[in-house]
Write an enzyme that holds these catalytic residues in place. Structure first.
Site, mmCIF file in Angstrom:
data_model
loop_
_atom_site.group_PDB
_atom_site.id
_atom_site.type_symbol
_atom_site.label_atom_id
_atom_site.label_comp_id
_atom_site.label_asym_id
_atom_site.label_seq_id
_atom_site.Cartn_x
_atom_site.Cartn_y
_atom_site.Cartn_z
ATOM 1 N N GLN A 12 0.834 -1.200 0.000
ATOM 2 C CA GLN A 12 0.000 0.000 0.000
ATOM 3 C C GLN A 12 0.872 1.256 0.000
ATOM 4 O O GLN A 12 0.351 2.364 -0.067
ATOM 5 C CB GLN A 12 -0.891 0.000 1.242
ATOM 6 C CG GLN A 12 -1.809 -1.210 1.330
ATOM 7 C CD GLN A 12 -2.416 -1.354 2.715
ATOM 8 O OE1 GLN A 12 -3.349 -0.681 3.067
ATOM 9 N NE2 GLN A 12 -1.880 -2.231 3.520
ATOM 10 N N ASP B 41 6.489 4.705 -1.458
ATOM 11 C CA ASP B 41 7.844 5.232 -1.298
ATOM 12 C C ASP B 41 8.897 4.553 -2.164
ATOM 13 O O ASP B 41 10.033 5.022 -2.252
ATOM 14 C CB ASP B 41 8.280 5.151 0.175
ATOM 15 C CG ASP B 41 8.009 3.785 0.795
ATOM 16 O OD1 ASP B 41 8.349 2.771 0.163
ATOM 17 O OD2 ASP B 41 7.454 3.739 1.910
ATOM 18 N N HIS C 118 -1.222 1.832 -4.647
ATOM 19 C CA HIS C 118 -1.432 3.279 -4.672
ATOM 20 C C HIS C 118 -0.381 4.022 -5.480
ATOM 21 O O HIS C 118 -0.220 5.225 -5.325
ATOM 22 C CB HIS C 118 -1.472 3.814 -3.228
ATOM 23 C CG HIS C 118 -2.558 3.189 -2.410
ATOM 24 N ND1 HIS C 118 -2.405 2.829 -1.087
ATOM 25 C CD2 HIS C 118 -3.824 2.818 -2.748
ATOM 26 C CE1 HIS C 118 -3.525 2.284 -0.642
ATOM 27 N NE2 HIS C 118 -4.400 2.264 -1.636
ATOM 28 N N CYS D 164 2.754 14.766 -21.486
ATOM 29 C CA CYS D 164 3.383 13.763 -22.351
ATOM 30 C C CYS D 164 3.453 12.378 -21.721
ATOM 31 O O CYS D 164 3.737 11.393 -22.399
ATOM 32 C CB CYS D 164 4.778 14.221 -22.768
ATOM 33 S SG CYS D 164 6.032 14.129 -21.461
ATOM 34 N N CYS E 250 8.773 19.177 -21.530
ATOM 35 C CA CYS E 250 7.781 19.548 -22.538
ATOM 36 C C CYS E 250 6.904 20.713 -22.080
ATOM 37 O O CYS E 250 6.106 21.231 -22.858
ATOM 38 C CB CYS E 250 6.910 18.349 -22.899
ATOM 39 S SG CYS E 250 5.624 17.961 -21.667
ATOM 40 N N GLY F 173 3.315 -4.765 8.912
ATOM 41 C CA GLY F 173 3.192 -3.330 9.091
ATOM 42 C C GLY F 173 1.878 -2.742 8.631
ATOM 43 O O GLY F 173 1.828 -1.579 8.245
ATOM 44 N N THR F 174 0.822 -3.527 8.682
ATOM 45 C CA THR F 174 -0.500 -3.008 8.307
ATOM 46 C C THR F 174 -1.580 -3.797 9.021
ATOM 47 O O THR F 174 -1.444 -5.004 9.235
ATOM 48 C CB THR F 174 -0.737 -3.080 6.788
ATOM 49 O OG1 THR F 174 -2.057 -2.611 6.497
ATOM 50 C CG2 THR F 174 -0.574 -4.491 6.252
ATOM 51 N N SER F 175 -2.646 -3.104 9.385
ATOM 52 C CA SER F 175 -3.813 -3.789 9.936
ATOM 53 C C SER F 175 -4.788 -4.154 8.831
ATOM 54 O O SER F 175 -5.843 -4.736 9.101
ATOM 55 C CB SER F 175 -4.522 -2.885 10.961
ATOM 56 O OG SER F 175 -4.965 -1.697 10.344
ATOM 57 N N ALA G 208 9.004 -4.325 12.164
ATOM 58 C CA ALA G 208 9.267 -5.124 10.966
ATOM 59 C C ALA G 208 10.743 -5.470 10.834
ATOM 60 O O ALA G 208 11.096 -6.604 10.492
ATOM 61 C CB ALA G 208 8.780 -4.382 9.726
#
Length: 248
Positions: free
Chosen positions: A102, A105, A120, A131, A151, A188-190, A233
């Site tokens: 998600q 970076d 994302h 362009c 451009c 590192g995510t719920s 982590a």
């Protein structure tokens, strides 16, 4: 914790297809603040104003000044931590097929992971709105805002603003991996934000083992995940890789 580390190592060694789902927690150790939650970017910036594509299209300079400029400076300095490196090491060992993230970076790729599905998009790159050409964020001149392409077109993060669709190819392949994997590591995510939140559920429903790595319990704990290894982590991944290497 070491009993759970060994259990995770054994699950990975027995796996035929393991994937990881990662969120903001894995990059906090690299100095990148989360968007949501305590201390997150959306606490100081209105997401439905400055995070929405309509606002960017109307006044890209304002969005650059309020949101993107500071994030660019953070990402320019950031480096992969032991959590990112550990997942790349698992891939190199032949124990991890893909990373679904998600995060925006680009640190998984920088760490060496070669198959990264980004829900994302990626703020490490900017894309010209005219362009379509891309340029590394760290190479973009922000002496005047918004920055522009050679451009003359306005540069925007190659991420998904609110009001834009998740890349269909990333979503489709993530679902396929969730249905096919026999181990999913949730790091590192719920998994509260959709559609990423559905991936552990899909994996569980199709018989996969769900290994959760988070500092605290989450809504997944005890319901979707088979077990939780509590910790950062980086520390957990270091211990897991060390255990796998000791097991030969």
């Amino acid at each position: 914790m070491m009993d759970l580390i060994r259990r995770a190592a054994e699950d990975l060694l027995a796996s035929k297809c393991a994937v990881a789902l990662t969120g903001a927690g894995i990059s906090v150790e690299s100095g990148i603040p989360p968007f949501r939650g305590k201390g997150g970017i959306w606490e100081r910036v209105d997401p439905m104003e400055f995070g929405h594509i309509d606002t960017f299209e109307k006044d890209p300079g304002k969005v650059w000044r309020v949101l993107i400029r500071d994030l660019k400076e953070i990402i320019d300095r950031a480096a992969p931590n032991d959590g990112h490196k550990g997942l790349a090491r698992l891939e190199a060992m032949g124990l991890l097929a893909s990373v679904i993230t998600q995060n925006v970076d680009g640190l998984h790729q920088m760490a060496g992971s070669t198959d990264v599905l980004e829900f994302h998009g990626n703020c490490a790159w900017q894309r010209c709105m005219d362009c379509g050409g891309k340029k590394r964020t760290r190479d973009v001149d922000i002496s005047s805002l918004p920055p522009v392409c050679a451009c003359g077109g306005v540069l925007r993060p190659d991420w998904v603003f609110f009001g834009e669709e998740i890349p269909p190819a990333a979503l489709q392949r993530s679902r396929q991996l969730a249905m096919r994997c026999d181990v999913m590591m949730v790091v590192g995510t719920s998994a509260m934000v959709h559609p990423a939140a559905t991936m552990p559920v899909i994996a569980r429903e199709t018989g996969a083992r769900i290994i959760e790595i988070n500092p605290e319990r989450t809504p997944l704990t005890g319901y979707v995940s088979d077990y939780l290894i509590r910790g950062g982590a980086g520390d957990v991944m270091n211990a897991l890789v060390s255990e796998l290497e000791s097991m030969g």
